[in-house]
Design an enzyme around this catalytic site. Structure first.
Site, mmCIF file in Angstrom:
data_model
loop_
_atom_site.group_PDB
_atom_site.id
_atom_site.type_symbol
_atom_site.label_atom_id
_atom_site.label_comp_id
_atom_site.label_asym_id
_atom_site.label_seq_id
_atom_site.Cartn_x
_atom_site.Cartn_y
_atom_site.Cartn_z
ATOM 1 C CE LYS A 109 17.392 -23.216 29.147
ATOM 2 N NZ LYS A 109 17.302 -21.730 29.246
HETATM 3 C C1 PLP Z 1 16.685 -20.963 28.414
HETATM 4 C C2 PLP Z 1 16.237 -19.619 28.873
HETATM 5 C C3 PLP Z 1 15.219 -18.905 28.203
HETATM 6 C C4 PLP Z 1 14.551 -19.413 26.943
HETATM 7 O O1 PLP Z 1 13.844 -20.594 27.114
HETATM 8 P P1 PLP Z 1 13.053 -21.256 25.892
HETATM 9 O O2 PLP Z 1 13.130 -22.722 26.102
HETATM 10 O O3 PLP Z 1 13.727 -20.800 24.686
HETATM 11 O O4 PLP Z 1 11.667 -20.792 25.964
HETATM 12 C C5 PLP Z 1 14.825 -17.682 28.717
HETATM 13 N N1 PLP Z 1 15.422 -17.151 29.796
HETATM 14 C C6 PLP Z 1 16.397 -17.789 30.462
HETATM 15 C C7 PLP Z 1 17.031 -17.137 31.637
HETATM 16 C C8 PLP Z 1 16.836 -19.051 30.031
HETATM 17 O O5 PLP Z 1 17.805 -19.688 30.699
#
Ligand code: PLP
Length: 451
Positions: A109
Site C-alpha cells: 500500500k
Molecule cells: C491491502 C493488502 C492486500 C490486498 O490488496 P487489494 O487492494 O485488496 O488488492 C494484500 N496484501 C497486503 C499485505 C495488503 O496490505
C-alpha cells in the site's frame, strides 16, 4: 484527461478526483478514456522507477504542472530503496517474485499512499487549506496512510482501530510514530464498529467539512494509477508481449491491486494475464470462477489485510466490463444492495483466473515456498504461491514483508523473520487514546486535537 464516475453522475479533472476520492453520486472515478501505451513502450524501457511513474502519470494528471507532478513522484519514491519494486528470480527459471514491501510500512500500500500523501500535500500548499485524514483500519491501510501523510504541512491523521484486536506490531506502526499530528484512536469495539463511526462522521457533512476531513480508503483513483506503474516496470523489464506472455498472481481482497495490472491490458499492453489469489474470503475468486458475486460474513484469517467481503474496486471492473455503461453499473450495484448478490450468468473470462486459499493452505504454502524456493513468504503472498500453475511464466506479487507476521512464520518455519524498521519500533512507546465506540467520543477527540 477527464475522469468520470462509474455511475455516470460526476466528472472531474485528475486533481479534483484525487481531492474528492469518491464521486458525488457514490460511484468511483475512472479515466474517461484510457490512453494507448504502445507508442511509448520502447522509449520507456530502462527508465528509473520515478521517471517511468512520471511519464505514466503525465498521461492522466494533465491538470498538474509537470514540475509539480515530478516533485510529488520523486519525493514519494525517495522513501523506497532503488529499485522500489525489485524482481527476485526463484529457483525455477520462469518464476519471479515482484517484491512490493520495501516501502516505509513494509506493505504494497506504500506505493499508492506515499504518492497520495504528496498529492494531498500539494493541495494543502496550493489552497492554503488543511487536509485531515480520518479512517478506520484493521491493519495495513491505517499505517500506510499515516506514513504517507507524515511530513505534510497542516495535516492531522485520525486513525481508528479496534482496541486489543490488531497485532502488536501493527499497533506500533500506527501509534509509535512519535508524531504529534498522528492521532491513534483505539476504539472499545470491533473493526466494524470503528468503520461505522467513520461513516457516521462523514455523514455529518457540517462536522466533516468544518474539520477538513478526508477519507482514507482504497478507492482513490490515484492509488490505482500508482499501482499500474510497478506492473508496467515489470512488463518492460521482462519484455512481456503477445509472444512472450506472463501471468501475474496477485494476493487480493479489495481487487485494487489486480485491477491496476488488468487496466494495462486496456491500454494496449499485450501478453498479460492475471490470477486473483484470495484467502478464505473468496468473494472475488468465486466471482471470476462462476460469475456470481455474493459477499457474506468476514472470516478472520492468517492474511488479515485480505479479510474483505465487500470489494470496493469491483465496481470499476464492472464499468469496463459493461463498456462504460453507467446505468448497468448502477443497476448491478443496486441489485447487490437489494438482494445481497448478483450473477453475470457465467464466468467473465477475460484474462483473469482465480484461486482461494484457507489458513491450512496458507501454512502449507509458507512451508512449500521455503522448501522449494528458499523464499520466506508472508501469509498474503502465500495465497499467491497456492495459485501457482506449473509450466507457465509467472510473477508472484509479494505484498507484505514476512517480518510483519512473525508469529505465523515462526509457527510454520521455526524461524523469526525480522526487519530493522520493525525492531526499532519495538522500543518505542505506544501513544494512543482509548475511546468508547461512539461517534460522539471520536468527534470530541478530533475537535480538541484540532483546536
Ligand atoms: C491491502 C493488502 C492486500 C490486498 O490488496 P487489494 O487492494 O485488496 O488488492 C494484500 N496484501 C497486503 C499485505 C495488503 O496490505
Amino acid at each position: 484527461m477527464r475522469f468520470v464516475s462509474t455511475r455516470g453522475g460526476d466528472r472531474a479533472s485528475f486533481a479534483q478526483a484525487v481531492r474528492q476520492g469518491l464521486a458525488q453520486d457514490g460511484g468511483l472515478f475512472v479515466p474517461e478514456e484510457l490512453p494507448d501505451l504502445r507508442p511509448h513502450l520502447a522509449a520507456w524501457r530502462g527508465l528509473s522507477y520515478p521517471e517511468l511513474a512520471f511519464r505514466f502519470f503525465s498521461l492522466f494528471a494533465t491538470d498538474i504542472p509537470a514540475e509539480e507532478l515530478r516533485g510529488c513522484i520523486d519525493r514519494a519514491y525517495a522513501n523506497f530503496p532503488v529499485p522500489p519494486a525489485p524482481l527476485v528470480p526463484l529457483a525455477k527459471e520462469n518464476l519471479q517474485v515482484l517484491e512490493l514491501f520495501h516501502g516505509p510500512t513494509l506493505a504494497f500500500k506504500d506505493f499508492a499512499l506515499q504518492l497520495l500523501g504528496q498529492f494531498y500535500g500539494r493541495e494543502i500548499k496550493n489552497s492554503g487549506q488543511p487536509v485531515n485524514i480520518l479512517g478506520a483500519t484493521s491493519g495495513d491501510t491505517g499505517s500506510a496512510a499515516i506514513h504517507g501523510m507524515l511530513g505534510q504541512p497542516d495535516s492531522h491523521s485520525f486513525i481508528l482501530y479496534p482496541e486489543g484486536r490488531i497485532a502488536p506490531l501493527q499497533e506500533k506502526q500506527i501509534a509509535a510514530t512519535g508524531s504529534a499530528k498522528v492521532h491513534p484512536l483505539a476504539i472499545q469495539g470491533s473493526f466494524d464498529e470503528a468503520q461505522a463511526i467513520v461513516k457516521q462522521i462523514f455523514g455529518d457533512s457540517v462536522f466533516s467539512s468544518a474539520h477538513a476531513l478526508t477519507a482514507v480508503n482504497s478507492i482513490n483513483i490515484a492509488r490505482i494509477l500508482a499501482q499500474c506503474v510497478y506492473y508496467l516496470d515489470t512488463v518492460l523489464k521482462l519484455d512481456v508481449r503477445k509472444e512472450n506472455p506472463v501471468e501475474f498472481i496477485v494476493p487480493t481482497g479489495n481487487f485494487g491491486n489486480v485491477l491496476a495490472g488488468w487496466m494495462l491490458g486496456k491500454m494496449g499492453v499485450t501478453g498479460l494475464s492475471f490470477c486473483v489469489a484470495t484467502n478464505a474470503n473468496a468473494v472475488v475468486a468465486n466471482f471470476f470462477q462462476t460469475g456470481e458475486y455474493r459477499p457474506g460474513k468476514v472470516h478472520p484469517s492468517l492474511a488479515p489485510s485480505m479479510d474483505i467481503q465487500q470489494s470496493s474496486n469491483f465496481e470499476r471492473w464492472l464499468w469496463w466490463h459493461f463498456a462504460g455503461d453507467s446505468s448497468r453499473v448502477q443497476s448491478t450495484m443496486q441489485a447487490i444492495r437489494d438482494n445481497g448478490h448478483f450473477s453475470l450468468g457465467q464466468a467473465p473470462g477475460e484474462n483473469i483466473r482465480a484461486f482461494s486459499c484457507d489458513d491450512t493452505g496458507i501454512r502449507e504454502q509458507i512451508a512449500r515456498a521455503y522448501r522449494d524456493f528458499h523464499y520466506v513468504a508472508d501469509p498474503h503472498t502465500a495465497c499467491a504461491f497456492a495459485a501457482l500453475e506449473p509450466g507457465r511464466r509467472s510473477v508472484i506479487l509479494a505484498t507484505a514483508h514476512p517480518a510483519k507476521f512473525p508469529d505465523t512464520i515462526a509457527a510454520v518455519l521455526g524461524i523469526q523473520p525480522t526487519h530493522p524498521a520493525l525492531e526499532a519500533l519495538k522500543n518505542r512507546p505506544v501513544v494512543k487514546q482509548v475511546l468508547p465506540a461512539t461517534a460522539a467520543a471520536v468527534k470530541e477527540a478530533i475537535s480538541s486535537a484540532l483546536q
